[in-house]
Design a protein around this motif. Sequence first.
Motif, PDB file in Angstrom:
ATOM      1  N   CYS A 129      32.603  45.480  39.201  1.00 39.58           N
ATOM      2  CA  CYS A 129      32.445  45.212  38.177  1.00 39.58           C
ATOM      3  C   CYS A 129      31.169  45.411  37.385  1.00 39.58           C
ATOM      4  O   CYS A 129      30.937  45.104  35.979  1.00 39.58           O
ATOM      5  CB  CYS A 129      31.743  43.883  38.859  1.00 39.58           C
ATOM      6  SG  CYS A 129      33.364  42.878  39.913  1.00 39.58           S
ATOM      7  N   PHE A 153      37.227  38.516  41.024  1.00 38.01           N
ATOM      8  CA  PHE A 153      37.362  40.367  40.821  1.00 38.01           C
ATOM      9  C   PHE A 153      39.355  40.076  39.283  1.00 38.01           C
ATOM     10  O   PHE A 153      38.575  40.184  38.397  1.00 38.01           O
ATOM     11  CB  PHE A 153      37.433  40.942  41.597  1.00 38.01           C
ATOM     12  CG  PHE A 153      37.952  42.336  41.274  1.00 38.01           C
ATOM     13  CD1 PHE A 153      36.256  43.440  40.366  1.00 38.01           C
ATOM     14  CD2 PHE A 153      38.742  43.389  41.241  1.00 38.01           C
ATOM     15  CE1 PHE A 153      36.862  44.929  40.373  1.00 38.01           C
ATOM     16  CE2 PHE A 153      39.009  44.626  40.562  1.00 38.01           C
ATOM     17  CZ  PHE A 153      37.905  45.133  39.960  1.00 38.01           C
ATOM     18  N   LEU A 183      34.794  37.797  37.030  1.00 34.01           N
ATOM     19  CA  LEU A 183      34.442  38.698  35.630  1.00 34.01           C
ATOM     20  C   LEU A 183      34.558  39.140  34.977  1.00 34.01           C
ATOM     21  O   LEU A 183      33.690  39.507  33.560  1.00 34.01           O
ATOM     22  CB  LEU A 183      35.232  39.878  36.647  1.00 34.01           C
ATOM     23  CG  LEU A 183      35.672  41.308  36.466  1.00 34.01           C
ATOM     24  CD1 LEU A 183      33.463  41.777  36.571  1.00 34.01           C
ATOM     25  CD2 LEU A 183      35.882  42.428  37.010  1.00 34.01           C
ATOM     26  N   THR A 241      42.415  39.346  35.601  1.00 40.59           N
ATOM     27  CA  THR A 241      40.968  39.383  35.572  1.00 40.59           C
ATOM     28  C   THR A 241      40.909  38.401  36.093  1.00 40.59           C
ATOM     29  O   THR A 241      40.797  36.744  35.544  1.00 40.59           O
ATOM     30  CB  THR A 241      40.536  39.929  34.845  1.00 40.59           C
ATOM     31  OG1 THR A 241      40.903  40.780  33.653  1.00 40.59           O
ATOM     32  CG2 THR A 241      38.981  39.775  34.644  1.00 40.59           C
ATOM     33  N   LEU A 278      33.655  46.577  45.839  1.00 37.61           N
ATOM     34  CA  LEU A 278      33.582  45.932  43.810  1.00 37.61           C
ATOM     35  C   LEU A 278      32.672  45.243  42.791  1.00 37.61           C
ATOM     36  O   LEU A 278      32.872  45.647  42.233  1.00 37.61           O
ATOM     37  CB  LEU A 278      33.877  44.453  44.771  1.00 37.61           C
ATOM     38  CG  LEU A 278      36.095  43.789  45.241  1.00 37.61           C
ATOM     39  CD1 LEU A 278      36.376  43.004  46.029  1.00 37.61           C
ATOM     40  CD2 LEU A 278      37.326  45.120  44.662  1.00 37.61           C
ATOM     41  N   LYS A 279      31.771  44.992  43.820  1.00 33.87           N
ATOM     42  CA  LYS A 279      30.238  45.493  43.111  1.00 33.87           C
ATOM     43  C   LYS A 279      30.250  46.154  41.968  1.00 33.87           C
ATOM     44  O   LYS A 279      29.941  45.752  40.823  1.00 33.87           O
ATOM     45  CB  LYS A 279      29.263  44.639  44.000  1.00 33.87           C
ATOM     46  CG  LYS A 279      28.291  44.809  43.212  1.00 33.87           C
ATOM     47  CD  LYS A 279      26.901  43.840  44.293  1.00 33.87           C
ATOM     48  CE  LYS A 279      25.502  44.098  43.291  1.00 33.87           C
ATOM     49  NZ  LYS A 279      25.481  46.137  42.774  1.00 33.87           N
TER      50      LYS A 279
END
Lengths: 94, 100
Positions: free
Chosen positions: B38, A48, A86, A82, B34-35
């Motif tokens: 994203c 992430f 991601l 980042t 988090l997914k």
Amino acid sequence: MIRSELIQKIAEENPHLFQRDVERIVNTIFEEIIEAMARGDRVELRGFGAFSVKKRDARTGRNPRTGAAVEVEEKHVPFFKTGKGLRDRLNGEG
Amino acid sequence: MGDRTLTRMDLSEAVFREVGLSRNESAQLVESVLKHICDALAAGETVKISSFGTFSVREKGARVGRNPKTGEEVPIQPRRVLTFRPSHLMKDRVAAGNRR
């Protein structure tokens, strides 16, 4: 997407949880990240990204309107880098 | 000033303490938060978390870069990059917490 939409999505996936618990869960995650940075800690979330704190040295700034010199104190600012996973996903590689 | 690095484990531990779900389920919830962030970003959406900050995707055009070691010119393809803009609240709390 805003915070409430994120909460909504998590709530839909977890029908066994109360909406208010989902709110607490989501809020706890963001709160924990801010608290960590306020202590000067880093938060590294593989795939992430990483939240960290950067130090900005004291400097002599200028008031752009009057041109007067002003002393700007040293300060610390939040920074996000980042993660690779991601970054690759944004570019359709993963 | 701290110099610890927190990970997903610390976030799920916080969720575990706060809500009293199992450790396993707390970890899964952190993962799905988090997914979802994203997924939205990969779809080109801006993710705005009030009092935390805004994640947004920017399109960067193609340009000619240079290998800093060899000086060789290399084309850089157009790509999408993520920027995070912290909220005022986050900036203020981080500044206050790290003040000497």
